[in-house]
Design an enzyme around this catalytic site. Structure first.
Site, short mmCIF file in Angstrom:
data_model
loop_
_atom_site.label_atom_id
_atom_site.label_comp_id
_atom_site.label_asym_id
_atom_site.label_seq_id
_atom_site.Cartn_x
_atom_site.Cartn_y
_atom_site.Cartn_z
N HIS A 4 0.93 -1.23 -0.10
CA HIS A 4 -0.03 0.10 0.11
C HIS A 4 0.64 1.34 -0.03
O HIS A 4 0.48 2.37 -0.51
CB HIS A 4 -0.85 0.00 1.09
CG HIS A 4 -1.79 -1.14 1.46
ND1 HIS A 4 -2.81 -1.45 0.23
CD2 HIS A 4 -1.91 -2.05 2.32
CE1 HIS A 4 -3.47 -2.55 0.92
NE2 HIS A 4 -2.87 -2.79 1.87
N THR A 11 -5.74 6.75 7.94
CA THR A 11 -6.25 6.97 6.58
C THR A 11 -6.64 5.70 5.75
O THR A 11 -6.71 5.84 4.69
CB THR A 11 -5.42 8.21 5.73
OG1 THR A 11 -4.34 7.76 5.82
CG2 THR A 11 -5.33 9.58 6.57
N THR A 12 -6.23 4.75 6.57
CA THR A 12 -6.27 3.43 5.88
C THR A 12 -7.15 2.59 6.55
O THR A 12 -7.15 2.91 7.98
CB THR A 12 -4.89 2.67 5.65
OG1 THR A 12 -4.20 2.55 6.71
CG2 THR A 12 -4.07 3.40 4.49
N HIS A 23 4.07 10.79 6.31
CA HIS A 23 3.36 10.73 7.49
C HIS A 23 4.32 10.24 8.73
O HIS A 23 4.66 8.94 8.45
CB HIS A 23 1.91 9.90 7.61
CG HIS A 23 0.91 10.76 6.99
ND1 HIS A 23 0.06 9.88 6.31
CD2 HIS A 23 0.90 11.92 6.77
CE1 HIS A 23 -1.08 10.52 5.60
NE2 HIS A 23 -0.35 12.09 6.08
ZN LIG Z 1 -0.29 7.88 5.90
#
Ligand SMILES: [Zn+2]
Ligand SMILES: *[C@@H]1O[C@H](CO)[C@@H](O)[C@H](O)[C@H]1NC(C)=O
Ligand SMILES: *[C@@H]1O[C@H](CO)[C@@H](O)[C@H](O)[C@H]1NC(C)=O
Ligand SMILES: *[C@@H]1O[C@H](CO)[C@@H](O)[C@H](O)[C@H]1NC(C)=O
Ligand SMILES: *[C@@H]1O[C@H](CO)[C@@H](O)[C@H](O)[C@H]1NC(C)=O
Ligand SMILES: *[C@@H]1O[C@H](CO)[C@@H](O)[C@H](O)[C@H]1NC(C)=O
Ligand SMILES: *[C@@H]1O[C@H](CO)[C@@H](O)[C@H](O)[C@H]1NC(C)=O
Ligand SMILES: *[C@@H]1O[C@H](CO)[C@@H](O)[C@H](O)[C@H]1NC(C)=O
Ligand SMILES: [Zn+2]
Length: 579
Positions: free
Chosen positions: A87, A225-226, A141
């Site tokens: 990812h 956010t996942t 991040h």
């Molecule tokens: Zn992230």
């Protein structure tokens, strides 16, 4: 499970165990972002999701968002390995080496890893957060857990995880940073999903961040956010981007075969985004009276060209025991206050209802002002539609009134620009407004009082009837009916007042106002008062009281005792002169 093994497979999706989160993707599978909310056990359909679009003019400045303390961000051996989890690309940090605290965080957070979001090789940008609708090429991040919590405990705590988000902007080729070149060179060793490479170069997080100003950031409460999108994240999004050469940015999609690995922005759902005080005022520079805008009253001093942090601000609380009598405060002379066609239009400014007068017609002088002033406009300050709400700006011995009317005048010998920078440039006449006794049958009220309030009420009824036509902000309505300022003031006693030097009570708060606050209030029917908040669409439009500092407040001399004597002397003089 050994902690280092946990860290190796710790990715956004695997934070709560791999089974449910493993079958999601950004494109090309059943569970694309639009369908993440149907993943069982996930929170992706929640109301506090990330990322978001940050609308800078709506961000509320928060003084508590001071500097971060970033422990060991300069360490040259904190970066352990880089992995491709299918990812994203994630850099695992040495355990218990890097920490984040300060910056308005309530706890110390241990940093575990950082990873990236990006677009594609055709320069389609791929940051997750947006700023005023702008998407940057990439976003980094840095993920940290509240110190002392396990992963399971952290995702169950609304502030269990702190993520520092850095935008990455593309620079033209040539400005290649050696650090980013070294760092991205590892991408070629992890093109396969679940591959991993150890980092042998000496690279610190500080080297990657470069010269980003760490005092300028946005803060809001959101989610991973996942999947499983747990709403456990205190977000920090730095305003300034990291600068990385275009060619190096391209390595992410090229070497990993992963593209457009970012989640679309999510609804704010009433959440607030805060800005650190170091962020310069946004061009929108929206101010308001509550805290639902960039500049609440406590932050008006940060607005461009603002005087709101000055030492002679208005409004104030007038404490009677410190008020000094001043014989020079005589009666005012009003010119055309009785003119029934002086009002040009009434407008809803978004902050008040303002009646604008015809140019160069109405004037005021005397009252110890020392100059002739042109009357420009009058406007109002009010509370809510609740009975007993107090919306005046000034107070006398801490007593506030339901409303306050301000008649704004400018020295006739000055231009508006000059008046705003001259201590006596403006004169404002302030009238308190209190509720007329609307219980007609109520015993005790004298007949004359009732008559007075009834006729006054007709004029206010006429005036407030225009409010329904200006419900939209910036709309205006022409005044066609005959109505004068005197009509609105009614028979309120205008001989007794307080005087002090102050400021405009709205940004930019220029300290150019000679204030007159009349002691006796205008009376208005309660129902008419409520039409101001109801039709304008906003309520509690008054600035909090400001410190007096070393200023003096003066008052007209007590009228009852010396009045007749003065009159006698005056008459005596007059007679002596004329005879
Ligand atoms: Zn992230
Ligand atoms: C915060 O950072 C600024 C700029 O780097 C610096 O001038 C200031 O002293 C710092 N304040 C604190 C409290 O560390
Ligand atoms: C920072 O790094 C040094 C050197 O590796 C280490 O001894 C220290 O414990 C680290 N500090 C924290 C707070 O983790
Ligand atoms: C800090 O704690 C206060 C009080 O519990 C809370 O309102 C606030 O959201 C917390 N802030 C952060 C950044 O976690
Ligand atoms: C991002 O980079 C572009 C082109 O390199 C530049 O025009 C733009 O001003 C940069 N934006 C910021 C916020 O640095
Ligand atoms: C990464 O890949 C390059 C090229 O295939 C190779 O030369 C290098 O040894 C690899 N590095 C590591 C740490 O595996
Ligand atoms: C207010 O604005 C809306 C939409 O812009 C419009 O439909 C409406 O007629 C306006 N109302 C008034 C009183 O001007
Ligand atoms: C206001 O300031 C002026 C000087 O700018 C001074 O002459 C005057 O006495 C002050 N008035 C009051 C009421 O303090
Ligand atoms: Zn005002």
């Amino acid at each position: 499970m050994h902690l280092s093994t946990l860290l190796l497979c710790l990715c956004w999706g695997a934070l709560v165990g791999a089974s449910d989160g493993s079958d999601w993707c950004y494109t090309g599978c059943e569970h694309t972002p639009a369908h993440w909310s149907s993943i069982s056990g996930a929170f992706c359909g929640g109301t506090k999701q990330s990322p978001i679009n940050i609308v800078t003019s709506h961000a509320v400045t928060d003084d508590k968002l001071h500097n971060f303390t970033l422990v060991n961000f300069s360490s040259q051996h904190a970066l352990k390995s880089l992995t491709n989890n299918g990812h994203t690309v994630k850099c695992i940090l040495e355990e218990n080496e890097v920490e984040v605290k300060g910056g308005g965080l309530n706890a110390t957070y241990s940093s575990l890893q950082f990873h990236f979001h990006w677009g594609d090789t055709d320069h389609h940008p791929g940051s997750e957060h947006m700023i005023d609708g702008h998407r940057y090429p990439m976003e980094m991040h840095i993920v940290s857990l509240k110190k002392g919590l396990t992963v399971q405990q952290a995702i169950a705590d609304p502030e269990g995880i702190a993520v520092l988000g850095f935008f990455i902007n593309a620079t033209e080729d040539g400005a290649t940073s050696q650090t980013w070149d070294n760092f991205t060179s590892y991408l070629m060793n992890i093109s396969a999903k679940d591959s991993m490479v150890s980092i042998s170069h000496s690279i610190s997080i500080d080297d990657l961040i470069g010269d980003v100003d760490l005092t300028k950031f946005y803060r809001y409460m959101g989610s991973l956010t996942t999947p499983t999108c747990n709403e456990a994240v205190v977000w920090t999004v730095f305003q300034e981007p990291i600068k990385v050469s275009k060619n190096l940015i391209k390595r992410f999609p090229m070497k990993t075969m992963l593209s457009n690995v970012y989640r679309p922005t999510q609804a704010l759902n009433g959440r607030h985004v805060y800005a650190s005080p170091a962020i310069p005022p946004s061009p929108g520079h929206a101010w308001c009276y509550d805290d639902h805008c960039a500049y609440s009253p406590a932050h008006w001093h940060l607005l461009p060209e603002s005087h709101c942090g000055g030492a002679r601000q208005s409004p104030i609380n007038i404490e009677k025991k410190y008020v000094v009598e001043d014989q020079r405060l005589d009666d005012f002379t009003y010119t055309k206050f009785d003119d029934k066609h002086a009002m040009k239009y009434i407008t809803n400014t978004g902050h008040t209802v303002k009646a604008v007068l015809k140019d160069g017609m109405v004037e005021v002088s005397g009252g110890g002002l020392g100059y002739v002033y042109s009357t420009l406009q009058f406007h109002f300050h009010w509370g809510s539609t609740t009975d007993g709400s107090e919306g005046s700006e000034h107070a006398v011995d801490s007593k506030k009134y339901p409303m306050e009317m301000h008649i704004v005048n400018m020295r006739k010998d000055l231009t508006l620009a000059e008046a705003k920078v001259t201590p006596t440039g403006l004169a404002v006449l302030g009238f308190f407004i209190e509720a007329a006794d609307d219980h007609k049958g109520h015993g005790g009220g004298s007949e004359s009082q009732e008559e007075g309030s009834t006729s006054n009420s007709d004029h206010w009824k006429k005036f407030t009837s225009y409010l329904s036509a200006i419900q939209n902000i910036s709309s205006k309505v022409e005044v066609t009916e005959e109505i004068s300022i005197d009509d609105l003031l009614g028979d309120v006693d205008r001989t007794e007042y307080y005087r002090y030097n102050g400021s405009l009570t709205t940004p930019t708060c220029n300290e150019a106002v000679v204030w007159t606050v009349f002691k006796n209030p205008i009376k208005m029917d309660k129902d008419l008062m409520k039409m101001f908040p109801r039709h304008a669409g906003y309520h509690d439009v008054y600035r909090p009281q400001q410190p007096l500092h070393s200023r003096k407040i003066y008052t007209t001399a007590a009228s009852s005792a010396p009045g007749p004597v003065m009159m006698f002397l005056l008459l005596a003089c007059f007679c002596a002169l004329s005879v």
